[in-house]
Write a protein that holds these residues in place. Structure first.
Motif, PDB file in Angstrom:
ATOM      1  N   SER A  37      21.621 -36.042  -0.626  1.00 54.36           N
ATOM      2  CA  SER A  37      21.861 -37.389  -1.156  1.00 54.36           C
ATOM      3  C   SER A  37      23.322 -37.812  -1.013  1.00 54.36           C
ATOM      4  CB  SER A  37      21.447 -37.469  -2.630  1.00 54.36           C
ATOM      5  OG  SER A  37      22.176 -36.535  -3.405  1.00 54.36           O
ATOM      6  N   ASP A  38      24.222 -36.842  -0.927  1.00 49.57           N
ATOM      7  CA  ASP A  38      25.654 -37.134  -0.817  1.00 49.57           C
ATOM      8  C   ASP A  38      26.078 -37.156   0.645  1.00 49.57           C
ATOM      9  OD1 ASP A  38      25.908 -37.096  -3.656  1.00 49.57           O
ATOM     10  OD2 ASP A  38      25.934 -34.904  -3.578  1.00 49.57           O
ATOM     11  N   SER A  39      26.890 -38.124   1.005  1.00 52.40           N
ATOM     12  CA  SER A  39      27.296 -38.300   2.393  1.00 52.40           C
ATOM     13  C   SER A  39      28.371 -37.294   2.799  1.00 52.40           C
ATOM     14  CB  SER A  39      27.827 -39.722   2.600  1.00 52.40           C
ATOM     15  OG  SER A  39      28.444 -39.844   3.856  1.00 52.40           O
ATOM     16  N   PRO A  40      28.172 -36.549   3.897  1.00 52.51           N
ATOM     17  CA  PRO A  40      29.217 -35.625   4.378  1.00 52.51           C
ATOM     18  C   PRO A  40      30.527 -36.352   4.680  1.00 52.51           C
ATOM     19  CG  PRO A  40      27.126 -35.140   5.429  1.00 52.51           C
ATOM     20  CD  PRO A  40      26.931 -36.422   4.677  1.00 52.51           C
ATOM     21  N   GLU A  41      30.455 -37.596   5.142  1.00 59.01           N
ATOM     22  CA  GLU A  41      31.676 -38.351   5.428  1.00 59.01           C
ATOM     23  C   GLU A  41      32.524 -38.527   4.170  1.00 59.01           C
ATOM     24  OE1 GLU A  41      28.680 -39.138   6.512  1.00 59.01           O
ATOM     25  OE2 GLU A  41      28.932 -38.978   8.695  1.00 59.01           O
ATOM     26  N   ASN A  42      31.868 -38.650   3.019  1.00 54.15           N
ATOM     27  CA  ASN A  42      32.626 -38.789   1.783  1.00 54.15           C
ATOM     28  C   ASN A  42      33.290 -37.480   1.367  1.00 54.15           C
ATOM     29  OD1 ASN A  42      30.116 -41.070   0.577  1.00 54.15           O
ATOM     30  ND2 ASN A  42      32.160 -41.586   1.322  1.00 54.15           N
ATOM     31  N   ILE A  43      32.714 -36.357   1.771  1.00 53.56           N
ATOM     32  CA  ILE A  43      33.379 -35.071   1.522  1.00 53.56           C
ATOM     33  C   ILE A  43      34.718 -35.048   2.248  1.00 53.56           C
ATOM     34  CG2 ILE A  43      33.211 -32.564   1.821  1.00 53.56           C
ATOM     35  CD1 ILE A  43      30.184 -32.836   1.654  1.00 53.56           C
ATOM     36  N   VAL A  44      34.722 -35.543   3.474  1.00 52.55           N
ATOM     37  CA  VAL A  44      35.966 -35.638   4.238  1.00 52.55           C
ATOM     38  C   VAL A  44      36.946 -36.586   3.533  1.00 52.55           C
ATOM     39  CG1 VAL A  44      36.976 -36.338   6.441  1.00 52.55           C
ATOM     40  CG2 VAL A  44      34.794 -35.117   6.402  1.00 52.55           C
ATOM     41  N   ASP A  45      36.435 -37.712   3.011  1.00 49.66           N
ATOM     42  CA  ASP A  45      37.290 -38.632   2.259  1.00 49.66           C
ATOM     43  C   ASP A  45      37.925 -37.936   1.063  1.00 49.66           C
ATOM     44  OD1 ASP A  45      36.536 -40.658   4.003  1.00 49.66           O
ATOM     45  OD2 ASP A  45      34.898 -41.359   2.709  1.00 49.66           O
ATOM     46  N   TYR A  46      37.142 -37.137   0.358  1.00 47.47           N
ATOM     47  CA  TYR A  46      37.662 -36.376  -0.783  1.00 47.47           C
ATOM     48  C   TYR A  46      38.805 -35.465  -0.337  1.00 47.47           C
ATOM     49  CZ  TYR A  46      33.687 -37.585  -3.865  1.00 47.47           C
ATOM     50  OH  TYR A  46      32.779 -38.232  -4.657  1.00 47.47           O
ATOM     51  N   TYR A  47      38.592 -34.776   0.766  1.00 47.57           N
ATOM     52  CA  TYR A  47      39.576 -33.825   1.276  1.00 47.57           C
ATOM     53  C   TYR A  47      40.911 -34.519   1.532  1.00 47.57           C
ATOM     54  CZ  TYR A  47      41.917 -30.773   4.667  1.00 47.57           C
ATOM     55  OH  TYR A  47      42.835 -30.011   5.337  1.00 47.57           O
ATOM     56  N   TYR A  48      40.888 -35.674   2.165  1.00 48.71           N
ATOM     57  CA  TYR A  48      42.132 -36.370   2.484  1.00 48.71           C
ATOM     58  C   TYR A  48      42.834 -36.884   1.224  1.00 48.71           C
ATOM     59  CZ  TYR A  48      40.891 -36.139   7.421  1.00 48.71           C
ATOM     60  OH  TYR A  48      40.579 -35.689   8.683  1.00 48.71           O
ATOM     61  N   GLN A  49      42.074 -37.292   0.219  1.00 58.11           N
ATOM     62  CA  GLN A  49      42.682 -37.724  -1.029  1.00 58.11           C
ATOM     63  C   GLN A  49      43.327 -36.548  -1.763  1.00 58.11           C
ATOM     64  OE1 GLN A  49      43.208 -40.718  -1.975  1.00 58.11           O
ATOM     65  NE2 GLN A  49      41.956 -41.778  -0.455  1.00 58.11           N
ATOM     66  N   LEU A  50      42.697 -35.389  -1.699  1.00 64.74           N
ATOM     67  CA  LEU A  50      43.306 -34.196  -2.277  1.00 64.74           C
ATOM     68  C   LEU A  50      44.585 -33.829  -1.533  1.00 64.74           C
ATOM     69  CD1 LEU A  50      40.061 -32.092  -2.816  1.00 64.74           C
ATOM     70  CD2 LEU A  50      41.530 -32.993  -4.629  1.00 64.74           C
ATOM     71  N   GLN A  51      44.552 -33.953  -0.213  1.00 64.96           N
ATOM     72  CA  GLN A  51      45.749 -33.666   0.577  1.00 64.96           C
ATOM     73  C   GLN A  51      46.879 -34.640   0.236  1.00 64.96           C
ATOM     74  OE1 GLN A  51      46.059 -30.975   1.892  1.00 64.96           O
ATOM     75  NE2 GLN A  51      44.819 -30.515   3.684  1.00 64.96           N
ATOM     76  N   ALA A  52      46.504 -35.838  -0.214  1.00 67.32           N
ATOM     77  CA  ALA A  52      47.515 -36.826  -0.599  1.00 67.32           C
ATOM     78  C   ALA A  52      48.178 -36.482  -1.926  1.00 67.32           C
ATOM     79  CB  ALA A  52      46.892 -38.212  -0.682  1.00 67.32           C
TER      80      ALA A  52
END
Length: 425
Positions: free
Chosen positions: A276-291
């Motif tokens: 149900s959760d989009s893999p693309e949003n996992i990538v979005d999460y990763y970049y926000q954490l890197q920020a």
């Protein structure tokens, strides 16, 4: 402190409501006991008159004390504000009688708590409608409007109530290392043979394409189908995928806690096994954490988000529950109940011990993170209902558990005297 409290709109609103209630009771007493309105018909008249007078009293208390200023013209007050205020109060009462009370009663919430929650929600609804539509003063052309930051997703009608809130998302701390060298994904799975392989493979493929160093931990939560057999094949094909059998009692919350004890990354995302959760949003999460943010919370109900095939009855309950949490804590996250969120390792360590055994863990983790002072970012996400398998969430069983954990953390926020706040470097 008392001076600051008396400057808050919401506090003044509650005081004004209390005064209006006292006026209502006094009028009924005087009309029945002193004026002889002592027949069924006359008692009904007394009730109607006292309610109307107390409503008008509360209107002028709010108009003078809570929302001062604005236009006092005959047309503005008599023909717009007073009728709208009656509509606001009536809507709040109807919502309490026909929505909140039946819903909490269906969830088997104790009648005393039901009444308390009903009063709180109806008063809050009246406040929000009054603030947004009844007493709102139009901005004059000469006045400069101050736009809200686009990084903060305020519910529109809560903006005024939240403008002094201490729960704005905090900016990431530049002095600490923000690099996420290994990103962990935890996926709880209970009888998910129909979708777990597709979920894991789609996530792994995208993370590989993006060059993100990752590990995927699937927690087999006492499955009785072929889930474990499929997980064995997945782990043999990709060394970055592993699974553990839940060594706690069966349950979503226990499965997540098992995963949290076994992840090795600098940050972790919790993802559902049903795709149900989009893999693309996992990538979005990763970049926000890197920020540099400590937490990343996805919302399915803000601009830019997308929801596919959400069951209507669950959607209604979801929005009511999240609105209640928003109002109770006074922050901008409007999808607290969604499990799909990401946290740095230090956040996980900082919110222990976790209490929830079941799906209420999805509320406990973000609420504790915010209350204890960790920075966070809210981003829009895509969610779609599962296409195979059966949802494990039993709403009727979870109502009191969600309420327990929400009130528990609310008590921590207001009465722990900062004992659990994050220690600033």
């Amino acid at each position: 402190m008392l001076k600051k409290l008396f400057q808050q709109k919401l506090f003044k609103f509650l005081i004004g409501g209390g005064v209006a209630a006292i006026i209502n009771l006094l009028l009924i007493f005087l009309m029945i006991e002193k004026l002889g309105f002592d027949t069924p018909a006359l008692r009904n008249i007394a009730n109607v008159v006292s309610i109307e007078i107390s409503l008008l009293a509360s209107f002028f208390i709010y108009r003078i004390w809570v929302w001062p200023g604005g236009s006092w013209t005959f047309r503005e007050v008599l023909w717009r504000q007073i009728p709208l205020y009656h509509l606001s109060a009536g809507t709040a009462v109807i919502a309490r009688i026909f929505i909140v009370f039946p819903l909490l009663d269906w969830l088997k919430v104790n009648y005393a708590i039901n009444t308390l929650v009903g009063v709180l929600l109806s008063a809050t609804l009246n406040y929000l409608i009054s603030d947004r539509f009844v007493f709102k003063t139009p901005v004059q052309p000469s006045q400069k409007s101050i736009p809200f930051s686009q990084e903060i997703y305020y519910p529109e009608v809560l903006a005024a109530a939240l403008e002094n809130s201490s729960f704005h998302p905090k900016q990431p701390q530049s002095e600490k290392s923000t690099e996420v060298k290994l990103f962990s994904i935890i996926i709880p799975a209970h009888n998910e043979e129909g979708c777990v392989v597709q979920t894991v493979e789609s996530i792994a493929q995208l993370l590989e394409e993006k060059g993100i160093n990752y590990e995927i931990i699937v927690v087999n939560d006492n499955s009785r189908d072929r889930t474990e057999e499929l997980l064995q094949k997945l782990t043999s094909q990709n060394s970055k995928i592993r699974y553990v059998n839940n060594y706690f009692p069966n349950g979503f919350g226990f499965a997540i806690r098992c995963g949290l004890e076994n992840f090795q990354g600098d940050a972790v995302a919790i993802v559902m096994a049903d795709n149900s959760d989009s893999p693309e949003n996992i990538v979005d999460y990763y970049y926000q954490l890197q920020a540099g943010y400590d937490c990343v919370f996805g919302s399915r109900f803000i601009k830019g988000s997308k929801v596919v095939d959400y069951p209507t009855h669950k959607l209604l309950i979801n929005r009511l529950a999240n609105l209640f949490i928003q109002i109770l804590f006074g922050f901008d996250l409007n999808d607290t109940t969604n499990a799909f969120k990401a946290y740095r390792r230090e956040v996980i360590e900082g919110i222990y011990p976790l209490l929830s055994h079941h799906f209420n863990l999805t509320v406990e983790m973000p609420l504790k993170s915010i209350v204890r002072g960790y920075s966070y970012k809210i981003i829009p996400i895509t969610w779609q209902n599962r296409k195979v398998g059966i949802s494990k969430l039993k709403i009727k069983e979870m109502g009191s558990r969600y309420l327990f954990i929400v009130l528990f953390i609310w008590l921590e926020k207001h009465f722990s005297r900062g004992d659990y706040l994050r220690k600033q470097p």
